[in-house]
Design a protein around this motif. Structure first.
Motif, mmCIF file in Angstrom:
data_model
loop_
_atom_site.group_PDB
_atom_site.id
_atom_site.type_symbol
_atom_site.label_atom_id
_atom_site.label_comp_id
_atom_site.label_asym_id
_atom_site.label_seq_id
_atom_site.Cartn_x
_atom_site.Cartn_y
_atom_site.Cartn_z
ATOM 1 N N ARG A 129 0.818 -1.217 0.000
ATOM 2 C CA ARG A 129 0.000 0.000 0.000
ATOM 3 C C ARG A 129 0.850 1.264 0.000
ATOM 4 O O ARG A 129 0.476 2.269 -0.610
ATOM 5 C CB ARG A 129 -0.991 -0.006 1.163
ATOM 6 C CG ARG A 129 -0.399 0.079 2.526
ATOM 7 C CD ARG A 129 -1.461 0.177 3.618
ATOM 8 N NE ARG A 129 -0.861 0.072 4.915
ATOM 9 C CZ ARG A 129 -0.256 1.077 5.540
ATOM 10 N NH1 ARG A 129 -0.214 2.270 4.993
ATOM 11 N NH2 ARG A 129 0.289 0.898 6.724
ATOM 12 N N GLN A 147 -2.810 4.502 7.632
ATOM 13 C CA GLN A 147 -3.781 3.465 7.974
ATOM 14 C C GLN A 147 -4.470 3.865 9.278
ATOM 15 O O GLN A 147 -3.808 4.182 10.255
ATOM 16 C CB GLN A 147 -3.070 2.121 8.132
ATOM 17 C CG GLN A 147 -3.981 0.976 8.416
ATOM 18 C CD GLN A 147 -3.309 -0.365 8.172
ATOM 19 O OE1 GLN A 147 -3.836 -1.137 7.404
ATOM 20 N NE2 GLN A 147 -2.185 -0.634 8.793
ATOM 21 N N ARG A 165 -19.779 -0.355 2.326
ATOM 22 C CA ARG A 165 -19.360 -1.172 1.177
ATOM 23 C C ARG A 165 -19.044 -0.312 -0.039
ATOM 24 O O ARG A 165 -18.298 -0.728 -0.924
ATOM 25 C CB ARG A 165 -20.436 -2.192 0.837
ATOM 26 C CG ARG A 165 -20.503 -3.332 1.822
ATOM 27 C CD ARG A 165 -21.499 -4.402 1.382
ATOM 28 N NE ARG A 165 -21.541 -5.471 2.361
ATOM 29 C CZ ARG A 165 -22.606 -5.829 3.047
ATOM 30 N NH1 ARG A 165 -23.763 -5.213 2.833
ATOM 31 N NH2 ARG A 165 -22.559 -6.809 3.915
ATOM 32 N N PRO A 216 -14.251 2.890 -1.117
ATOM 33 C CA PRO A 216 -13.034 2.126 -1.406
ATOM 34 C C PRO A 216 -11.937 2.309 -0.351
ATOM 35 O O PRO A 216 -11.068 1.448 -0.218
ATOM 36 C CB PRO A 216 -12.594 2.641 -2.774
ATOM 37 C CG PRO A 216 -13.301 3.930 -2.973
ATOM 38 C CD PRO A 216 -14.540 3.897 -2.136
ATOM 39 N N GLU A 217 -11.986 3.385 0.398
ATOM 40 C CA GLU A 217 -10.981 3.623 1.446
ATOM 41 C C GLU A 217 -11.102 2.614 2.588
ATOM 42 O O GLU A 217 -10.130 2.349 3.297
ATOM 43 C CB GLU A 217 -11.130 5.039 2.032
ATOM 44 C CG GLU A 217 -10.922 6.154 1.040
ATOM 45 C CD GLU A 217 -12.198 6.580 0.308
ATOM 46 O OE1 GLU A 217 -12.163 7.648 -0.337
ATOM 47 O OE2 GLU A 217 -13.211 5.860 0.351
ATOM 48 N N LEU A 239 -11.097 -0.869 3.825
ATOM 49 C CA LEU A 239 -10.659 -2.183 3.368
ATOM 50 C C LEU A 239 -11.345 -3.310 4.117
ATOM 51 O O LEU A 239 -11.554 -4.389 3.566
ATOM 52 C CB LEU A 239 -9.141 -2.326 3.534
ATOM 53 C CG LEU A 239 -8.281 -1.316 2.785
ATOM 54 C CD1 LEU A 239 -6.810 -1.675 2.943
ATOM 55 C CD2 LEU A 239 -8.660 -1.234 1.323
ATOM 56 N N GLU A 240 -11.658 -3.072 5.385
ATOM 57 C CA GLU A 240 -12.300 -4.100 6.199
ATOM 58 C C GLU A 240 -13.298 -3.445 7.130
ATOM 59 O O GLU A 240 -13.093 -2.320 7.572
ATOM 60 C CB GLU A 240 -11.263 -4.857 7.029
ATOM 61 C CG GLU A 240 -10.230 -5.596 6.192
ATOM 62 C CD GLU A 240 -9.157 -6.240 7.033
ATOM 63 O OE1 GLU A 240 -9.518 -6.973 7.983
ATOM 64 O OE2 GLU A 240 -7.970 -6.015 6.751
ATOM 65 N N ARG A 255 -11.113 -0.698 8.997
ATOM 66 C CA ARG A 255 -9.705 -0.451 8.639
ATOM 67 C C ARG A 255 -9.724 0.372 7.367
ATOM 68 O O ARG A 255 -10.286 -0.044 6.350
ATOM 69 C CB ARG A 255 -8.935 -1.751 8.424
ATOM 70 C CG ARG A 255 -7.451 -1.481 8.131
ATOM 71 C CD ARG A 255 -6.617 -2.739 8.228
ATOM 72 N NE ARG A 255 -6.825 -3.644 7.127
ATOM 73 C CZ ARG A 255 -6.044 -3.688 6.033
ATOM 74 N NH1 ARG A 255 -5.015 -2.863 5.902
ATOM 75 N NH2 ARG A 255 -6.304 -4.563 5.082
ATOM 76 N N ILE A 256 -9.125 1.544 7.449
ATOM 77 C CA ILE A 256 -9.198 2.540 6.385
ATOM 78 C C ILE A 256 -7.786 2.903 5.957
ATOM 79 O O ILE A 256 -6.903 3.068 6.808
ATOM 80 C CB ILE A 256 -9.927 3.805 6.903
ATOM 81 C CG1 ILE A 256 -11.333 3.439 7.387
ATOM 82 C CG2 ILE A 256 -9.966 4.894 5.844
ATOM 83 C CD1 ILE A 256 -11.977 4.487 8.265
ATOM 84 N N VAL A 257 -7.560 3.046 4.662
ATOM 85 C CA VAL A 257 -6.265 3.530 4.175
ATOM 86 C C VAL A 257 -6.478 4.767 3.309
ATOM 87 O O VAL A 257 -7.438 4.856 2.549
ATOM 88 C CB VAL A 257 -5.480 2.459 3.388
ATOM 89 C CG1 VAL A 257 -5.066 1.313 4.286
ATOM 90 C CG2 VAL A 257 -6.245 1.952 2.194
ATOM 91 N N SER A 272 1.339 -8.131 9.194
ATOM 92 C CA SER A 272 0.202 -8.087 8.294
ATOM 93 C C SER A 272 0.301 -9.306 7.383
ATOM 94 O O SER A 272 1.301 -9.472 6.694
ATOM 95 C CB SER A 272 0.208 -6.806 7.473
ATOM 96 O OG SER A 272 -0.851 -6.815 6.542
ATOM 97 N N THR A 300 -2.159 -12.409 5.057
ATOM 98 C CA THR A 300 -3.432 -12.954 4.609
ATOM 99 C C THR A 300 -3.420 -14.474 4.735
ATOM 100 O O THR A 300 -4.399 -15.131 4.385
ATOM 101 C CB THR A 300 -3.705 -12.568 3.135
ATOM 102 O OG1 THR A 300 -2.650 -13.072 2.330
ATOM 103 C CG2 THR A 300 -3.817 -11.062 2.988
#
Length: 121
Positions: free
Chosen positions: A26, A34, A57, A60-61, A63-64, A77-79, A114, A116
């Motif tokens: 990112r 973040q 939903r 786009p910022e 993420l979760e 969770r925002i970026v 971090s 996945t």
């Protein structure tokens, strides 16, 4: 078709493999900030929940987004590119979602872990 390909295809068909993605760094794409936002709704009816989740939903910022038990209702969770971009996101988008009573924003200073990868043993 190799046995490996067939197994992967079967896992996709069964929904075990939901999708295949490319993971981007990112920071290398300019998303340096973040933020974790704790959100509390002013009422807990089904309509508030649905309206909130549909709005989230569409951002786009974000993420979760998780539904929580306890003193807050959601964790996001925002970026963004920087703190000023988060401020714009907050005032122009997040704070305009109906039903929000309170948002507590927590800026992540650094990332320790971090992944996945699921802990499959």
């Amino acid at each position: 078709q190799s046995p490996c390909w067939r197994r992967i295809q079967r896992l996709k068909d069964e929904g075990v493999i939901r999708s295949q993605v490319t993971l981007l760094d990112r920071k290398k794409v300019g998303l340096n900030t973040q933020i974790f936002a704790e959100v509390k709704l002013n009422a807990h009816g089904r309509s508030n929940f649905t309206e909130f989740t549909e709005a989230i939903r569409g951002f786009p910022e974000v993420l979760e987004c998780y539904v929580l038990m306890g003193s807050v209702d959601f964790l996001l969770r925002i970026v963004t590119s920087d703190i000023e971009a988060y401020e714009r996101f907050f005032f122009e988008k997040l704070s305009n979602v109906p039903g929000i009573q309170e948002v507590n924003s927590i800026v992540a200073l650094s990332e320790i872990k971090s992944t996945t990868s699921l802990p499959l043993v």
